[in-house]
Design a protein around this motif. Structure first.
Motif, PDB file in Angstrom:
ATOM      1  N   ARG A 140       6.370 -68.246 -68.410  1.00 60.78           N
ATOM      2  CA  ARG A 140       7.734 -68.682 -68.073  1.00 60.78           C
ATOM      3  C   ARG A 140       7.794 -70.170 -67.744  1.00 60.78           C
ATOM      4  N   THR A 141       6.707 -70.710 -67.226  1.00 62.42           N
ATOM      5  CA  THR A 141       6.701 -72.120 -66.845  1.00 62.42           C
ATOM      6  C   THR A 141       6.112 -73.002 -67.933  1.00 62.42           C
ATOM      7  N   GLY A 142       5.826 -72.440 -69.099  1.00 58.93           N
ATOM      8  CA  GLY A 142       5.354 -73.231 -70.221  1.00 58.93           C
ATOM      9  C   GLY A 142       3.893 -73.621 -70.149  1.00 58.93           C
ATOM     10  N   ARG A 143       3.139 -73.026 -69.248  1.00 60.97           N
ATOM     11  CA  ARG A 143       1.699 -73.316 -69.148  1.00 60.97           C
ATOM     12  C   ARG A 143       0.973 -72.337 -70.064  1.00 60.97           C
ATOM     13  N   LYS A 188      -2.247 -67.638 -71.948  1.00 57.50           N
ATOM     14  CA  LYS A 188      -3.123 -66.999 -72.943  1.00 57.50           C
ATOM     15  C   LYS A 188      -4.362 -66.420 -72.275  1.00 57.50           C
ATOM     16  N   GLU A 189      -4.995 -67.197 -71.411  1.00 59.78           N
ATOM     17  CA  GLU A 189      -6.211 -66.743 -70.732  1.00 59.78           C
ATOM     18  C   GLU A 189      -5.920 -65.536 -69.837  1.00 59.78           C
ATOM     19  N   ALA A 190      -4.811 -65.593 -69.116  1.00 62.38           N
ATOM     20  CA  ALA A 190      -4.463 -64.494 -68.217  1.00 62.38           C
ATOM     21  C   ALA A 190      -4.161 -63.214 -68.995  1.00 62.38           C
ATOM     22  N   PHE A 191      -3.406 -63.324 -70.090  1.00 57.88           N
ATOM     23  CA  PHE A 191      -3.096 -62.128 -70.883  1.00 57.88           C
ATOM     24  C   PHE A 191      -4.358 -61.539 -71.515  1.00 57.88           C
ATOM     25  N   GLU A 192      -5.279 -62.400 -71.926  1.00 53.27           N
ATOM     26  CA  GLU A 192      -6.549 -61.903 -72.474  1.00 53.27           C
ATOM     27  C   GLU A 192      -7.293 -61.067 -71.438  1.00 53.27           C
ATOM     28  N   LYS A 193      -7.307 -61.544 -70.197  1.00 54.33           N
ATOM     29  CA  LYS A 193      -7.966 -60.794 -69.131  1.00 54.33           C
ATOM     30  C   LYS A 193      -7.231 -59.485 -68.845  1.00 54.33           C
ATOM     31  N   ALA A 194      -5.896 -59.547 -68.871  1.00 53.73           N
ATOM     32  CA  ALA A 194      -5.114 -58.331 -68.626  1.00 53.73           C
ATOM     33  C   ALA A 194      -5.378 -57.286 -69.702  1.00 53.73           C
ATOM     34  N   ILE A 195      -5.494 -57.718 -70.948  1.00 53.26           N
ATOM     35  CA  ILE A 195      -5.748 -56.794 -72.058  1.00 53.26           C
ATOM     36  C   ILE A 195      -7.165 -56.233 -71.972  1.00 53.26           C
ATOM     37  N   ALA A 196      -8.111 -57.072 -71.559  1.00 48.60           N
ATOM     38  CA  ALA A 196      -9.489 -56.591 -71.388  1.00 48.60           C
ATOM     39  C   ALA A 196      -9.559 -55.517 -70.311  1.00 48.60           C
ATOM     40  N   GLN A 197      -8.771 -55.675 -69.249  1.00 49.38           N
ATOM     41  CA  GLN A 197      -8.732 -54.679 -68.178  1.00 49.38           C
ATOM     42  C   GLN A 197      -8.020 -53.409 -68.618  1.00 49.38           C
ATOM     43  N   ASN A 198      -6.936 -53.578 -69.420  1.00 52.43           N
ATOM     44  CA  ASN A 198      -6.148 -52.425 -69.861  1.00 52.43           C
ATOM     45  C   ASN A 198      -5.666 -52.661 -71.285  1.00 52.43           C
ATOM     46  N   GLY A 236       0.789 -62.388 -78.160  1.00 52.52           N
ATOM     47  CA  GLY A 236       1.246 -62.808 -79.487  1.00 52.52           C
ATOM     48  C   GLY A 236       2.293 -63.897 -79.420  1.00 52.52           C
ATOM     49  N   LEU A 237       3.260 -63.740 -78.528  1.00 49.97           N
ATOM     50  CA  LEU A 237       4.312 -64.746 -78.384  1.00 49.97           C
ATOM     51  C   LEU A 237       3.737 -66.071 -77.879  1.00 49.97           C
ATOM     52  N   THR A 238       2.755 -65.992 -76.990  1.00 53.09           N
ATOM     53  CA  THR A 238       2.117 -67.206 -76.481  1.00 53.09           C
ATOM     54  C   THR A 238       1.398 -67.955 -77.597  1.00 53.09           C
ATOM     55  N   LEU A 239       0.646 -67.227 -78.406  1.00 52.94           N
ATOM     56  CA  LEU A 239      -0.075 -67.858 -79.519  1.00 52.94           C
ATOM     57  C   LEU A 239       0.896 -68.494 -80.503  1.00 52.94           C
ATOM     58  N   PHE A 240       2.023 -67.829 -80.748  1.00 53.28           N
ATOM     59  CA  PHE A 240       3.033 -68.404 -81.647  1.00 53.28           C
ATOM     60  C   PHE A 240       3.568 -69.704 -81.087  1.00 53.28           C
ATOM     61  N   ARG A 241       3.880 -69.707 -79.795  1.00 54.56           N
ATOM     62  CA  ARG A 241       4.408 -70.918 -79.170  1.00 54.56           C
ATOM     63  C   ARG A 241       3.363 -72.026 -79.121  1.00 54.56           C
ATOM     64  N   MET A 242       2.089 -71.671 -79.164  1.00 51.53           N
ATOM     65  CA  MET A 242       1.020 -72.663 -79.174  1.00 51.53           C
ATOM     66  C   MET A 242       0.719 -73.176 -80.579  1.00 51.53           C
ATOM     67  N   GLY A 243       1.510 -72.724 -81.570  1.00 50.70           N
ATOM     68  CA  GLY A 243       1.300 -73.175 -82.941  1.00 50.70           C
ATOM     69  C   GLY A 243       0.173 -72.450 -83.648  1.00 50.70           C
ATOM     70  N   GLN A 244      -0.089 -71.197 -83.246  1.00 51.05           N
ATOM     71  CA  GLN A 244      -1.132 -70.397 -83.872  1.00 51.05           C
ATOM     72  C   GLN A 244      -0.532 -69.081 -84.397  1.00 51.05           C
ATOM     73  N   PRO A 245       0.412 -69.168 -85.350  1.00 56.64           N
ATOM     74  CA  PRO A 245       1.111 -67.954 -85.808  1.00 56.64           C
ATOM     75  C   PRO A 245       0.196 -66.929 -86.459  1.00 56.64           C
ATOM     76  N   LYS A 246      -0.816 -67.393 -87.186  1.00 57.32           N
ATOM     77  CA  LYS A 246      -1.710 -66.436 -87.839  1.00 57.32           C
ATOM     78  C   LYS A 246      -2.479 -65.623 -86.807  1.00 57.32           C
ATOM     79  N   ALA A 247      -2.932 -66.271 -85.730  1.00 57.47           N
ATOM     80  CA  ALA A 247      -3.643 -65.566 -84.661  1.00 57.47           C
ATOM     81  C   ALA A 247      -2.723 -64.612 -83.908  1.00 57.47           C
ATOM     82  N   ALA A 248      -1.422 -64.899 -83.908  1.00 52.50           N
ATOM     83  CA  ALA A 248      -0.464 -64.061 -83.186  1.00 52.50           C
ATOM     84  C   ALA A 248      -0.192 -62.736 -83.893  1.00 52.50           C
ATOM     85  N   ILE A 249      -0.367 -62.700 -85.212  1.00 53.09           N
ATOM     86  CA  ILE A 249       0.036 -61.532 -86.003  1.00 53.09           C
ATOM     87  C   ILE A 249      -0.597 -60.228 -85.505  1.00 53.09           C
TER      88      ILE A 249
END
Length: 348
Positions: free
Chosen positions: A80-83, A88-98, A109-122
């Motif tokens: 939400r704050t654009g960081r 990305k790092e926090a969501f990766e940890k959340a997904i690893a946990q659950n 996925g939305l974060t990766l898209f906003r970071m200019g990585q659309p292929k990685a977001a798919i």
């Protein structure tokens, strides 16, 4: 010497001695002030206090990295704050946990898209869509954009068709994709999809218009006129058809036809400055600066920040012999152009 014992005093001393350790024990076992909690951070997120939430969540993550829900909430606050790297790092940890945390998968996925990585977001957006076919509409749309970026146009068409509740192989689905491609400046691919839509449904509104716009963009004016005239027959109440026709006629010097087309556009809608400005250009070419100035003044009232309008209005006043007003308009145009250059320079 006989010592007299005061049994009452001894009894009081004994009672105090027995009570004091108990009192101290009760004091030492009193509950400490409550520390930061996940519920507090979630409340802060709910009320838009993202900075406060991050402060709490970072303490919780440091104290207990595996606490359920903390990394998800931290990713959401960072998102939400654009960081975005932190999100990305926090969501990766959340997904690893659950791994079944659907929202974290989708937001990754939305974060990766906003970071200019659309292929990685798919993969993340596809997984979220599989788990929840009616998931966040923004995620569905972004998935279509990611497919477009990867040149997976059939997948993009199916994604947009699902978003708009259309059969994936229908003419309307091809037209939706054509519009999305146009908005992404993939004009040739957009025109090709519009042609596919017309092949499936020859009378489909807007398909000829999109092709005509591409032709006009490529300065293929005769082809643009043909497409726009075809659209006019199918969709006669759509004002931009006539303004684009006016533009096409202006480019090939057919000023009378341009004027007529622009009059039709303005008769249907006066909400856009484009037809007013173009009418001013047409009338200047027809040596009618007085009428041109009338249309251009209206455009200026609608959008005082258009340096093009001020420039054309200055030309009209000069031809009318009004040098003072012409000079004012040219000066206004120059100031707006300079401000625009400074703004662009600051962005770069």
């Amino acid at each position: 010497m006989l010592v007299t014992v005061n049994y009452r005093s001894l009894l009081c001393i004994s009672l105090v001695a027995a009570w004091l350790p108990l009192c101290m024990a009760q004091t030492s076992s009193a509950p400490a002030a409550p520390g930061p909690s996940l519920s507090q951070a979630q409340a802060d997120l709910h009320h838009g206090k993202n900075a406060d939430a991050i402060a709490v969540l970072e303490k919780l993550a440091a104290a207990n990295p595996a606490q359920p829900g903390v990394q998800h909430a931290l990713g959401l606050a960072f998102y939400r704050t654009g960081r975005l790297p932190q999100a990305k790092e926090a969501f990766e940890k959340a997904i690893a946990q659950n791994p079944k945390d659907i929202e974290s998968v989708q937001l990754e996925g939305l974060t990766l898209f906003r970071m200019g990585q659309p292929k990685a977001a798919i993969p993340y957006l596809e997984k979220a869509k599989q788990w929840m076919p009616t998931a966040n509409a923004d995620a569905s749309h972004v998935l279509g954009l990611c497919y477009m970026n990867a040149q997976q146009f059939d997948d993009a068409r199916r994604a947009f068709a699902a978003e708009y509740d259309l059969p994936p192989d229908s003419a309307a689905a091809h037209l939706i994709l054509a519009q999305m491609l146009m908005l992404s400046n993939l004009t040739d691919q957009g025109a090709a999809e519009a042609q596919k839509a017309l092949a499936l449904q020859p009378g489909l509104p807007m398909a000829h218009f999109l092709i005509g716009e591409v032709d006009l963009f490529k300065s293929q004016v005769d082809e643009a006129v043909q497409q726009l005239q075809a659209e006019q027959k199918i969709n006669p109440t759509y004002p931009p058809v006539y303004s684009r026709l006016g533009d096409a006629y202006f480019r090939i010097g057919k000023y009378d036809q341009a004027e007529q087309a622009l009059l039709k556009s303005l008769a249907l809608s006066t909400s856009s400055t484009g037809p007013f400005i173009l009418m001013g250009k047409v009338l200047l070419r027809k040596q009618d600066p007085e009428t041109a100035a009338m249309y251009l003044r209206h455009a200026e009232q609608m959008d005082p920040a258009s340096f093009i309008t001020h420039t054309l209005l200055g030309q009209a006043y000069r031809r009318m012999g009004d040098e003072a007003d012409a000079r004012k308009e040219f000066e206004a145009a120059e100031k707006l152009q300079n401000a625009s250059r400074l703004h662009l320079g600051a962005i770069q």
